[in-house]
Scaffold this motif. Structure first.
Motif, PDB file in Angstrom:
ATOM      1  N   VAL A  24      -5.077   2.488   9.099  1.00  0.00           N
ATOM      2  CA  VAL A  24      -4.823   3.897   8.778  1.00  0.00           C
ATOM      3  C   VAL A  24      -3.665   4.014   7.786  1.00  0.00           C
ATOM      4  N   SER A  25      -2.708   3.084   7.859  1.00  0.00           N
ATOM      5  CA  SER A  25      -1.562   3.129   6.935  1.00  0.00           C
ATOM      6  C   SER A  25      -1.940   2.699   5.518  1.00  0.00           C
ATOM      7  N   ILE A  26      -3.052   2.013   5.352  1.00  0.00           N
ATOM      8  CA  ILE A  26      -3.446   1.471   4.052  1.00  0.00           C
ATOM      9  C   ILE A  26      -4.363   2.403   3.277  1.00  0.00           C
ATOM     10  N   PHE A  27      -5.304   3.035   3.965  1.00  0.00           N
ATOM     11  CA  PHE A  27      -6.360   3.795   3.300  1.00  0.00           C
ATOM     12  C   PHE A  27      -6.130   5.298   3.384  1.00  0.00           C
ATOM     13  N   LYS A  28      -6.521   5.995   2.306  1.00  0.00           N
ATOM     14  CA  LYS A  28      -6.505   7.459   2.300  1.00  0.00           C
ATOM     15  C   LYS A  28      -7.595   7.963   3.230  1.00  0.00           C
ATOM     16  N   HIS A  90      -3.009  -2.559  -5.282  1.00  0.00           N
ATOM     17  CA  HIS A  90      -2.552  -1.926  -4.036  1.00  0.00           C
ATOM     18  C   HIS A  90      -3.247  -2.532  -2.823  1.00  0.00           C
ATOM     19  N   TYR A  91      -4.568  -2.538  -2.832  1.00  0.00           N
ATOM     20  CA  TYR A  91      -5.300  -3.029  -1.661  1.00  0.00           C
ATOM     21  C   TYR A  91      -5.101  -4.526  -1.462  1.00  0.00           C
ATOM     22  N   TRP A  92      -5.064  -5.268  -2.553  1.00  0.00           N
ATOM     23  CA  TRP A  92      -4.843  -6.705  -2.449  1.00  0.00           C
ATOM     24  C   TRP A  92      -3.477  -6.981  -1.801  1.00  0.00           C
ATOM     25  N   ALA A  93      -2.457  -6.312  -2.280  1.00  0.00           N
ATOM     26  CA  ALA A  93      -1.104  -6.532  -1.742  1.00  0.00           C
ATOM     27  C   ALA A  93      -1.008  -6.115  -0.284  1.00  0.00           C
ATOM     28  N   ARG A  94      -1.516  -4.954   0.040  1.00  0.00           N
ATOM     29  CA  ARG A  94      -1.396  -4.454   1.410  1.00  0.00           C
ATOM     30  C   ARG A  94      -2.182  -5.301   2.411  1.00  0.00           C
ATOM     31  N   LEU A  95      -3.361  -5.742   2.017  1.00  0.00           N
ATOM     32  CA  LEU A  95      -4.205  -6.482   2.963  1.00  0.00           C
ATOM     33  C   LEU A  95      -3.846  -7.964   3.062  1.00  0.00           C
ATOM     34  N   THR A  96      -3.114  -8.507   2.101  1.00  0.00           N
ATOM     35  CA  THR A  96      -2.689  -9.902   2.199  1.00  0.00           C
ATOM     36  C   THR A  96      -1.262 -10.049   2.709  1.00  0.00           C
ATOM     37  N   ASP A  97      -0.533  -8.935   2.876  1.00  0.00           N
ATOM     38  CA  ASP A  97       0.850  -9.078   3.331  1.00  0.00           C
ATOM     39  C   ASP A  97       0.908  -9.441   4.816  1.00  0.00           C
ATOM     40  N   ASN A  98       2.024 -10.020   5.216  1.00  0.00           N
ATOM     41  CA  ASN A  98       2.301 -10.342   6.617  1.00  0.00           C
ATOM     42  C   ASN A  98       1.183 -11.125   7.299  1.00  0.00           C
ATOM     43  N   GLY A  99       0.740 -12.189   6.657  1.00  0.00           N
ATOM     44  CA  GLY A  99      -0.238 -13.059   7.300  1.00  0.00           C
ATOM     45  C   GLY A  99      -1.643 -12.987   6.754  1.00  0.00           C
ATOM     46  N   GLY A 100      -1.906 -12.077   5.811  1.00  0.00           N
ATOM     47  CA  GLY A 100      -3.221 -12.056   5.182  1.00  0.00           C
ATOM     48  C   GLY A 100      -3.376 -13.264   4.266  1.00  0.00           C
ATOM     49  N   GLU A 101      -4.619 -13.589   3.921  1.00  0.00           N
ATOM     50  CA  GLU A 101      -4.875 -14.767   3.093  1.00  0.00           C
ATOM     51  C   GLU A 101      -5.706 -14.399   1.876  1.00  0.00           C
ATOM     52  N   PRO A 102      -5.177 -14.652   0.670  1.00  0.00           N
ATOM     53  CA  PRO A 102      -5.988 -14.430  -0.523  1.00  0.00           C
ATOM     54  C   PRO A 102      -7.129 -15.434  -0.559  1.00  0.00           C
ATOM     55  N   GLY A 103      -8.236 -15.019  -1.118  1.00  0.00           N
ATOM     56  CA  GLY A 103      -9.382 -15.900  -1.259  1.00  0.00           C
ATOM     57  C   GLY A 103      -9.906 -15.853  -2.679  1.00  0.00           C
ATOM     58  N   PRO A 104     -11.054 -16.450  -2.912  1.00  0.00           N
ATOM     59  CA  PRO A 104     -11.628 -16.480  -4.253  1.00  0.00           C
ATOM     60  C   PRO A 104     -12.421 -15.220  -4.582  1.00  0.00           C
ATOM     61  N   CYS A 105     -12.565 -14.947  -5.860  1.00  0.00           N
ATOM     62  CA  CYS A 105     -13.505 -13.926  -6.368  1.00  0.00           C
ATOM     63  C   CYS A 105     -13.275 -12.529  -5.800  1.00  0.00           C
ATOM     64  N   GLY A 106     -12.026 -12.163  -5.542  1.00  0.00           N
ATOM     65  CA  GLY A 106     -11.736 -10.838  -5.023  1.00  0.00           C
ATOM     66  C   GLY A 106     -11.828 -10.714  -3.512  1.00  0.00           C
ATOM     67  N   TRP A 107     -12.092 -11.803  -2.812  1.00  0.00           N
ATOM     68  CA  TRP A 107     -12.179 -11.790  -1.345  1.00  0.00           C
ATOM     69  C   TRP A 107     -10.815 -12.118  -0.757  1.00  0.00           C
ATOM     70  N   LEU A 108     -10.559 -11.596   0.428  1.00  0.00           N
ATOM     71  CA  LEU A 108      -9.348 -11.916   1.166  1.00  0.00           C
ATOM     72  C   LEU A 108      -9.597 -11.700   2.643  1.00  0.00           C
ATOM     73  N   LYS A 109      -8.694 -12.228   3.446  1.00  0.00           N
ATOM     74  CA  LYS A 109      -8.685 -11.951   4.876  1.00  0.00           C
ATOM     75  C   LYS A 109      -7.372 -11.246   5.181  1.00  0.00           C
ATOM     76  N   ASP A 110      -7.435 -10.196   5.997  1.00  0.00           N
ATOM     77  CA  ASP A 110      -6.191  -9.540   6.394  1.00  0.00           C
ATOM     78  C   ASP A 110      -5.563 -10.304   7.566  1.00  0.00           C
ATOM     79  N   ARG A 111      -4.441  -9.833   8.040  1.00  0.00           N
ATOM     80  CA  ARG A 111      -3.699 -10.527   9.099  1.00  0.00           C
ATOM     81  C   ARG A 111      -4.479 -10.659  10.402  1.00  0.00           C
ATOM     82  N   TYR A 112      -5.534  -9.858  10.572  1.00  0.00           N
ATOM     83  CA  TYR A 112      -6.355  -9.936  11.779  1.00  0.00           C
ATOM     84  C   TYR A 112      -7.594 -10.808  11.597  1.00  0.00           C
ATOM     85  N   GLY A 113      -7.792 -11.317  10.388  1.00  0.00           N
ATOM     86  CA  GLY A 113      -8.943 -12.156  10.110  1.00  0.00           C
ATOM     87  C   GLY A 113     -10.157 -11.417   9.585  1.00  0.00           C
TER      88      GLY A 113
END
Length: 160
Positions: A24-28, A90-113
């Protein structure tokens, strides 16, 4: 079917309420709804959070404290369609912070997996262009990136 469509249920191991507040803190267009708690009959200690209803970017979710039996994996992901590089960043930074993992081709995992695809709207048109050379150049550029760079994708598309 009810006119309200689908609700996505996300399974967590004790972090459902924390995760719901995070999204809720990330998305409008986001809010927390009802919080369901265990009663004397269970399934956990009376008063403990079982479910949290929330809306993120207008999409309805339920976060469920289901336990450790199941975890997230890349076979399911959410696409975030971005209008410009500012949104991608914005979304890349917010979803990879505090334990998120950047991935290839625009994919990532957030801190919850949970897996996300942070996609500039323009990319879909470029990789599906009727000109196979433009599409291939753009696709090669995308495959070499983590976070997607719209300016670099446009340069590849143009053959620069």
């Amino acid at each position: 079917m009810a006119t309200q469509g689908f609700t996505t249920c996300l399974w967590f191991d004790g972090t459902a309420e924390e995760a719901a507040h995070y999204y809720v803190s990330i998305f409008k267009d986001s809010s927390i709804g009802r919080i369901g708690r265990s009663n004397e009959a269970g399934p956990g200690p009376a008063g403990s959070v079982v479910t949290v209803e929330f809306t993120a970017n207008g999409h309805r979710f339920i976060a469920l404290n289901g336990g450790p039996q199941f975890t997230f994996n890349e076979s399911i992901s959410f696409q975030i369609h971005c209008a410009d590089q500012k949104e991608v960043d914005h979304y890349w930074a917010r979803l990879t912070d505090n334990g998120g993992e950047p991935g290839p081709c625009g994919w990532l995992k957030d801190r919850y997996g949970v897996s996300w695809q942070v996609v500039p709207d323009e990319l879909i048109d470029m990789i599906n262009d009727a000109d196979p050379q433009k599409a291939a150049r753009t696709t090669r550029a995308m495959l070499a990136m983590g976070k997607l760079d719209i300016a670099a994708l446009k340069r590849a598309y143009a053959g620069e």
